[in-house]
Design a protein around this motif. Structure first.
Motif, PDB file in Angstrom:
ATOM      1  N   GLU A  12      79.218 -70.833  62.784  1.00 52.13           N
ATOM      2  CA  GLU A  12      78.380 -69.767  62.385  1.00 52.13           C
ATOM      3  C   GLU A  12      78.739 -68.310  62.997  1.00 52.13           C
ATOM      4  N   LEU A  13      78.963 -68.655  64.181  1.00 51.27           N
ATOM      5  CA  LEU A  13      79.592 -67.212  64.962  1.00 51.27           C
ATOM      6  C   LEU A  13      80.890 -66.588  64.332  1.00 51.27           C
ATOM      7  N   ALA A  14      81.671 -67.581  64.136  1.00 50.65           N
ATOM      8  CA  ALA A  14      83.238 -67.119  63.192  1.00 50.65           C
ATOM      9  C   ALA A  14      82.592 -66.590  61.825  1.00 50.65           C
ATOM     10  N   ALA A  15      81.814 -67.225  61.235  1.00 48.73           N
ATOM     11  CA  ALA A  15      81.442 -66.709  59.963  1.00 48.73           C
ATOM     12  C   ALA A  15      80.782 -65.251  60.038  1.00 48.73           C
ATOM     13  N   ARG A  20      81.286 -59.266  59.405  1.00 54.35           N
ATOM     14  CA  ARG A  20      81.241 -58.099  59.996  1.00 54.35           C
ATOM     15  C   ARG A  20      82.573 -57.342  59.768  1.00 54.35           C
ATOM     16  N   VAL A  21      83.540 -57.971  59.887  1.00 55.28           N
ATOM     17  CA  VAL A  21      84.888 -57.422  59.426  1.00 55.28           C
ATOM     18  C   VAL A  21      85.075 -56.986  58.250  1.00 55.28           C
ATOM     19  N   LEU A  22      84.601 -57.907  57.222  1.00 51.76           N
ATOM     20  CA  LEU A  22      84.707 -57.499  55.852  1.00 51.76           C
ATOM     21  C   LEU A  22      83.842 -56.024  55.540  1.00 51.76           C
ATOM     22  N   LEU A 114      81.663 -80.918  49.388  1.00 53.35           N
ATOM     23  CA  LEU A 114      82.368 -80.738  50.718  1.00 53.35           C
ATOM     24  C   LEU A 114      81.103 -80.974  51.864  1.00 53.35           C
ATOM     25  N   SER A 115      81.517 -81.501  52.970  1.00 52.30           N
ATOM     26  CA  SER A 115      80.486 -81.825  54.001  1.00 52.30           C
ATOM     27  C   SER A 115      79.985 -80.256  54.447  1.00 52.30           C
ATOM     28  N   PRO A 116      78.713 -79.813  55.240  1.00 55.85           N
ATOM     29  CA  PRO A 116      78.550 -78.412  55.481  1.00 55.85           C
ATOM     30  C   PRO A 116      79.497 -77.973  56.515  1.00 55.85           C
ATOM     31  N   GLU A 117      80.189 -78.650  57.070  1.00 58.10           N
ATOM     32  CA  GLU A 117      81.127 -78.184  58.086  1.00 58.10           C
ATOM     33  C   GLU A 117      82.394 -77.735  57.516  1.00 58.10           C
ATOM     34  N   GLN A 118      82.920 -78.688  56.557  1.00 56.12           N
ATOM     35  CA  GLN A 118      84.014 -78.401  55.762  1.00 56.12           C
ATOM     36  C   GLN A 118      83.955 -77.268  54.897  1.00 56.12           C
ATOM     37  N   TYR A 119      82.651 -77.108  54.188  1.00 57.04           N
ATOM     38  CA  TYR A 119      82.252 -76.037  53.517  1.00 57.04           C
ATOM     39  C   TYR A 119      82.285 -74.623  54.184  1.00 57.04           C
ATOM     40  N   GLN A 122      85.872 -73.772  54.780  1.00 59.51           N
ATOM     41  CA  GLN A 122      86.537 -73.319  53.724  1.00 59.51           C
ATOM     42  C   GLN A 122      86.228 -71.896  53.346  1.00 59.51           C
ATOM     43  N   MET A 123      84.881 -71.473  53.556  1.00 58.54           N
ATOM     44  CA  MET A 123      84.411 -70.101  53.296  1.00 58.54           C
ATOM     45  C   MET A 123      85.024 -69.342  54.093  1.00 58.54           C
ATOM     46  N   LEU A 124      85.081 -69.807  55.522  1.00 60.54           N
ATOM     47  CA  LEU A 124      85.875 -68.703  56.460  1.00 60.54           C
ATOM     48  C   LEU A 124      87.361 -68.590  55.967  1.00 60.54           C
ATOM     49  N   VAL A 125      88.079 -69.752  55.597  1.00 60.56           N
ATOM     50  CA  VAL A 125      89.394 -69.189  55.022  1.00 60.56           C
ATOM     51  C   VAL A 125      89.471 -68.429  53.866  1.00 60.56           C
ATOM     52  N   ASP A 126      88.278 -68.599  53.167  1.00 59.43           N
ATOM     53  CA  ASP A 126      88.545 -67.913  51.777  1.00 59.43           C
ATOM     54  C   ASP A 126      87.871 -66.326  52.248  1.00 59.43           C
ATOM     55  N   LEU A 127      87.126 -65.986  53.163  1.00 60.45           N
ATOM     56  CA  LEU A 127      87.073 -64.781  53.518  1.00 60.45           C
ATOM     57  C   LEU A 127      88.146 -64.093  54.059  1.00 60.45           C
ATOM     58  N   ILE A 128      88.798 -64.985  55.268  1.00 60.82           N
ATOM     59  CA  ILE A 128      90.067 -64.248  55.850  1.00 60.82           C
ATOM     60  C   ILE A 128      90.916 -63.821  54.762  1.00 60.82           C
TER      61      ILE A 128
END
Length: 175
Positions: A12-15, A20-22, A114-119, A122-128
């Motif tokens: 959650e912190l990484a997300a 914030r960066v976006l 996907l499991s919540p963690e995998q989701y 994947q969202m972090l990867v997409d945002l990056i």
């Protein structure tokens, strides 16, 4: 990385950091648009000054250089103004490209399995990926505005020299 080893709080912190960066990138685009508007107004003011003072209408080395610099500057500003494609999610593109190859691959279905963690991962990867692709567009606009700023300063210097030459050094008026 297994889903059981992922700490939800860290995820959650990484997300939040990525969001914030976006958001900062979005603010940077707005600042660049403001700078572009300022440069357009500045160039219009310089052109008006040269036209009103009739310096640009007298054929000379200075007026030729001023017209050339205005042309270059407006090309740079238009280059910065050109519409660019900003990305929202790179995965949507990938899914659409592979959709023709596979049978009706749907975005929500892929992510909902996907499991919540995998989701979250994947969202972090997409945002990056989205940030990296959009940053290229922002850098392109920034570069065009950087060059346009330099050319605007050049126009101001040539106009100042032109005015000094015409009004204070009568011998150089023939240039």
């Amino acid at each position: 990385m297994e889903s059981s080893t992922i700490d939800k709080e860290t995820l959650e912190l990484a997300a939040q950091d990525v969001r914030r960066v976006l958001e900062r990138q979005k603010e940077e685009r707005q600042v660049l648009i403001t700078q572009m508007n300022i440069l357009f107004v500045t160039n219009t003011a310089l052109l008006s000054f040269l036209t009103i003072s009739r310096l640009i209408t007298r054929f000379s080395i200075f007026s030729t250089l001023e017209i050339f610099l205005f042309f270059i500057n407006f090309l740079l500003l238009i280059w910065a103004l050109l519409p660019r494609r900003f990305f929202i999610s790179p995965n949507l593109e990938k899914k659409q490209e592979t959709q023709e190859k596979k049978e009706k691959l749907k975005f929500p279905d892929d992510y909902l399995t996907l499991s919540p963690e995998q989701y979250h991962l994947q969202m972090l990867v997409d945002l990056i990926e989205t940030y990296n692709k959009n940053q290229k567009q922002v850098d392109d606009i920034s570069l065009a505005l950087k060059y346009a700023t330099g050319v605007t300063a050049g126009i101001a210097m040539v106009a100042l020299l032109h005015q000094v030459t015409v009004y204070f050094i009568p011998e150089l008026q023939k240039l």
